[in-house]
Design an enzyme around this catalytic site. Structure first.
Site, PDB file in Angstrom:
ATOM      1  N   GLY A   1      -6.590   0.767   9.082  1.00 40.41           N
ATOM      2  CA  GLY A   1      -5.829   0.043  10.095  1.00 40.41           C
ATOM      3  C   GLY A   1      -6.442  -1.332  10.268  1.00 40.41           C
ATOM      4  O   GLY A   1      -7.270  -1.540  11.149  1.00 40.41           O
ATOM      5  N   ARG A   2      -6.048  -2.262   9.351  1.00 40.41           N
ATOM      6  CA  ARG A   2      -6.729  -3.568   9.442  1.00 40.41           C
ATOM      7  C   ARG A   2      -6.234  -4.386  10.609  1.00 40.41           C
ATOM      8  O   ARG A   2      -6.987  -5.173  11.164  1.00 40.41           O
ATOM      9  CB  ARG A   2      -6.667  -4.394   8.160  1.00 40.41           C
ATOM     10  CG  ARG A   2      -5.657  -4.400   7.345  1.00 40.41           C
ATOM     11  CD  ARG A   2      -5.496  -5.249   6.180  1.00 40.41           C
ATOM     12  NE  ARG A   2      -4.162  -4.866   5.730  1.00 40.41           N
ATOM     13  CZ  ARG A   2      -3.754  -4.858   4.520  1.00 40.41           C
ATOM     14  NH1 ARG A   2      -4.550  -5.257   3.583  1.00 40.41           N
ATOM     15  NH2 ARG A   2      -2.548  -4.476   4.227  1.00 40.41           N
TER      16      ARG A   2
ATOM     17  N   GLY B   1       0.837  -1.207   0.000  1.00 46.13           N
ATOM     18  CA  GLY B   1       0.000   0.000   0.000  1.00 46.13           C
ATOM     19  C   GLY B   1       0.865   1.248   0.000  1.00 46.13           C
ATOM     20  O   GLY B   1       1.832   1.333   0.755  1.00 46.13           O
TER      21      GLY B   1
ATOM     22  N   ARG C   1      13.335  10.106  -3.583  1.00 48.41           N
ATOM     23  CA  ARG C   1      14.215  11.252  -3.876  1.00 48.41           C
ATOM     24  C   ARG C   1      15.486  11.185  -3.029  1.00 48.41           C
ATOM     25  O   ARG C   1      16.600  11.400  -3.517  1.00 48.41           O
ATOM     26  CB  ARG C   1      13.442  12.538  -3.577  1.00 48.41           C
ATOM     27  CG  ARG C   1      14.244  13.834  -3.596  1.00 48.41           C
ATOM     28  CD  ARG C   1      13.265  14.958  -3.316  1.00 48.41           C
ATOM     29  NE  ARG C   1      13.885  16.274  -3.240  1.00 48.41           N
ATOM     30  CZ  ARG C   1      14.293  16.830  -2.111  1.00 48.41           C
ATOM     31  NH1 ARG C   1      14.206  16.172  -0.965  1.00 48.41           N
ATOM     32  NH2 ARG C   1      14.805  18.043  -2.122  1.00 48.41           N
TER      33      ARG C   1
ATOM     34  N   ASP D   1      -0.202   2.797   8.399  1.00 43.44           N
ATOM     35  CA  ASP D   1      -0.697   2.078   9.590  1.00 43.44           C
ATOM     36  C   ASP D   1       0.204   2.202  10.826  1.00 43.44           C
ATOM     37  O   ASP D   1      -0.241   1.937  11.937  1.00 43.44           O
ATOM     38  CB  ASP D   1      -0.861   0.586   9.278  1.00 43.44           C
ATOM     39  CG  ASP D   1      -2.003   0.328   8.310  1.00 43.44           C
ATOM     40  OD1 ASP D   1      -2.753   1.270   8.020  1.00 43.44           O
ATOM     41  OD2 ASP D   1      -2.123  -0.819   7.843  1.00 43.44           O
TER      42      ASP D   1
ATOM     43  N   THR E   1       4.154   2.963   5.368  1.00 41.16           N
ATOM     44  CA  THR E   1       2.738   2.551   5.482  1.00 41.16           C
ATOM     45  C   THR E   1       2.056   3.534   6.412  1.00 41.16           C
ATOM     46  O   THR E   1       2.665   3.989   7.384  1.00 41.16           O
ATOM     47  CB  THR E   1       2.583   1.117   6.045  1.00 41.16           C
ATOM     48  OG1 THR E   1       1.230   0.953   6.515  1.00 41.16           O
ATOM     49  CG2 THR E   1       3.497   0.827   7.219  1.00 41.16           C
TER      50      THR E   1
ATOM     51  N   GLY F   1     -10.799  14.588  19.347  1.00 44.53           N
ATOM     52  CA  GLY F   1     -11.734  14.637  20.481  1.00 44.53           C
ATOM     53  C   GLY F   1     -12.848  13.610  20.402  1.00 44.53           C
ATOM     54  O   GLY F   1     -14.013  13.922  20.682  1.00 44.53           O
TER      55      GLY F   1
ATOM     56  N   ARG G   1       1.224  -5.377  -5.277  1.00 42.62           N
ATOM     57  CA  ARG G   1       1.413  -6.540  -4.395  1.00 42.62           C
ATOM     58  C   ARG G   1       1.582  -7.727  -5.332  1.00 42.62           C
ATOM     59  O   ARG G   1       0.637  -8.147  -5.975  1.00 42.62           O
ATOM     60  CB  ARG G   1       0.210  -6.718  -3.465  1.00 42.62           C
ATOM     61  CG  ARG G   1       0.081  -5.570  -2.455  1.00 42.62           C
ATOM     62  CD  ARG G   1      -1.031  -5.831  -1.433  1.00 42.62           C
ATOM     63  NE  ARG G   1      -0.964  -4.866  -0.344  1.00 42.62           N
ATOM     64  CZ  ARG G   1      -1.885  -3.937  -0.098  1.00 42.62           C
ATOM     65  NH1 ARG G   1      -2.931  -3.828  -0.866  1.00 42.62           N
ATOM     66  NH2 ARG G   1      -1.750  -3.115   0.929  1.00 42.62           N
TER      67      ARG G   1
ATOM     68  N   ASP H   1       2.432   0.192  11.797  1.00 43.79           N
ATOM     69  CA  ASP H   1       2.394  -1.099  12.507  1.00 43.79           C
ATOM     70  C   ASP H   1       3.696  -1.880  12.361  1.00 43.79           C
ATOM     71  O   ASP H   1       3.680  -3.107  12.304  1.00 43.79           O
ATOM     72  CB  ASP H   1       1.214  -1.940  11.982  1.00 43.79           C
ATOM     73  CG  ASP H   1       1.291  -2.176  10.481  1.00 43.79           C
ATOM     74  OD1 ASP H   1       2.101  -1.517   9.812  1.00 43.79           O
ATOM     75  OD2 ASP H   1       0.533  -3.024   9.981  1.00 43.79           O
TER      76      ASP H   1
ATOM     77  N   ARG I   1     -26.064  14.846  16.396  1.00 47.60           N
ATOM     78  CA  ARG I   1     -25.967  13.459  15.929  1.00 47.60           C
ATOM     79  C   ARG I   1     -24.760  12.732  16.503  1.00 47.60           C
ATOM     80  O   ARG I   1     -23.782  13.350  16.923  1.00 47.60           O
ATOM     81  CB  ARG I   1     -25.838  13.438  14.403  1.00 47.60           C
ATOM     82  CG  ARG I   1     -27.166  13.604  13.718  1.00 47.60           C
ATOM     83  CD  ARG I   1     -26.990  13.677  12.219  1.00 47.60           C
ATOM     84  NE  ARG I   1     -28.298  13.651  11.591  1.00 47.60           N
ATOM     85  CZ  ARG I   1     -28.543  14.106  10.371  1.00 47.60           C
ATOM     86  NH1 ARG I   1     -27.579  14.628   9.638  1.00 47.60           N
ATOM     87  NH2 ARG I   1     -29.749  14.031   9.869  1.00 47.60           N
TER      88      ARG I   1
ATOM     89  N   ASP J   1       5.296  -4.530   6.136  1.00 47.35           N
ATOM     90  CA  ASP J   1       5.880  -5.815   6.551  1.00 47.35           C
ATOM     91  C   ASP J   1       5.847  -6.880   5.462  1.00 47.35           C
ATOM     92  O   ASP J   1       6.767  -7.697   5.357  1.00 47.35           O
ATOM     93  CB  ASP J   1       5.255  -6.318   7.862  1.00 47.35           C
ATOM     94  CG  ASP J   1       3.743  -6.391   7.804  1.00 47.35           C
ATOM     95  OD1 ASP J   1       3.161  -5.993   6.768  1.00 47.35           O
ATOM     96  OD2 ASP J   1       3.144  -6.845   8.786  1.00 47.35           O
TER      97      ASP J   1
END
Ligand code: F6P
Length: 324
Positions: free
Chosen positions: A171-172, A11, A21, A128, A126, A186, A72, A130, A163, A103
């Site tokens: 973030g899987r 990703g 660069r 994420d 990434t 917040g 991928r 992670d 509402r 990863d």
């Protein structure tokens, strides 16, 4: 080492161009050649290469996405695919590789290194965040700013209509985006894969917030949360149990992966690119270049892949206190 190849894989994330660069210019600075490899490992298998000089990366430090494109590659997961890729690198006289990705991309780099003894260096890219061995991955900071900007806008309309908004962020497997952007924007509650709040606790917290006089609320949900319901099913569930709430859902999606990188990500990319090339020139291989305590640091690729980038538990507490 006379020539280094660079690719982006998996990703994409803001800051990848700034890292390309940096790799290209560090090579030029040390008078070695640099080859850009298109579409990650797939382009390596197909020999989709382009020589890159210092001027070929003008005006990209500020651009999102990756000029080298990303993919991928299933074929790279096969021995035959990797053999083809290795032969192409040998034919093009490329002596070492910088892999910018997550990863999955690092796993490919490590296998490649083990099979052919080929020098590789990883740069974590990434949104994420992670990856073990770095406090920040490229694109994380930019994605946080994007998410916070979006939620600020959602807050305007949430508050006008009294509402409850359920905002799904990326973030899987990791809740870093949800947790940090949730605090920054917040949020009333934050649901992440690392912590199973449970539906009852969520309802309880929403009841408390209503009772305390809040008329609108925002719940930030990481796509990989452990609640076991899609964000739309969650909306239905809350509505059934708390009909007093008027609820809307907003899935931020891939907009989180785009946009101009923040200054933080540009500086990080520049630092990591320099270190990646210079480490290869020093004869190091099979490491990821990351940032720890604001110092550039090398972590063995194996650890970067297998280790876990833990959620900062203190942030969970801060988030709880802030929603009082
Ligand atoms: O790993 C980065 C990431 O953006 C995740 O947060 C998300 O789950 C995934 O990629 C989406 O992947 P794709 O772009 O292939 O749909």
């Amino acid at each position: 080492i006379k020539k280094i190849g660079v690719l982006t894989s998996g990703g994409d994330s803001p800051g990848m161009n700034a890292a390309i660069r940096s790799v290209v210019r560090t090579c030029a600075y040390h008078n070695i050649e640099c080859t850009g490899i298109y579409r990650g490992y797939q382009g390596m298998i197909e020999g989709d290469f382009k020589e890159m000089g210092a001027r070929s990366v003008n005006n990209i430090v500020n651009k999102g996405g990756t000029i080298l494109k990303s993919a991928r590659s299933k074929e790279f997961m096969t021995v035959e695919g990797r053999k083809k890729a290795h032969q192409n690198l040998v034919n093009a006289n490329i002596d070492a590789l910088v892999v910018i990705g997550g990863d999955g991309s690092f796993t490919g780099a490590e296998v490649f290194n083990n099979e052919f003894g080929y020098p590789v260096m990883g740069i974590p890219g990434t949104i994420d965040n992670d990856i073990f061995g770095t406090s920040h991955t490229l694109g994380f900071d930019t994605a946080l700013n994007t998410v916070v900007e979006c939620i600020d806008k959602i807050r305007d309309t949430a508050s006008s209509h009294n509402r409850l908004f359920l905002v799904e962020v990326m973030g899987r497997d990791a809740g870093h985006i949800a947790l940090n952007a949730g605090i920054g924007a917040g949020a009333e509650e934050i649901l992440i894969p690392e912590q199973d709040l449970g539906l009852e606790r969520l309802l309880e917290s929403l009841r408390k917030s209503k009772a305390s006089g809040k008329s609108s609320s925002i719940v930030v949900i990481a796509e990989g949360d452990k609640i076991g319901k899609s964000v739309f099913e969650l909306k239905d569930y809350i509505e059934e149990n708390m009909p007093e709430y008027d609820i809307r859902v907003s899935v931020l999606g891939h907009m989180q992966r785009g946009g101009a990188p923040s200054c933080f990500d540009r500086v990080l990319a520049s630092r990591l690119g320099v270190k990646a090339v210079e480490s290869l020139l020093e004869g190091k291989s099979n490491f990821m270049v990351g940032i720890l305590n604001d110092k550039v640091a090398l972590t063995p690729l194996e650890n970067a892949i297998k280790g876990h980038s833990e959620i900062d538990r203190e942030l969970l507490r801060v988030s709880d206190i802030m929603s009082t």
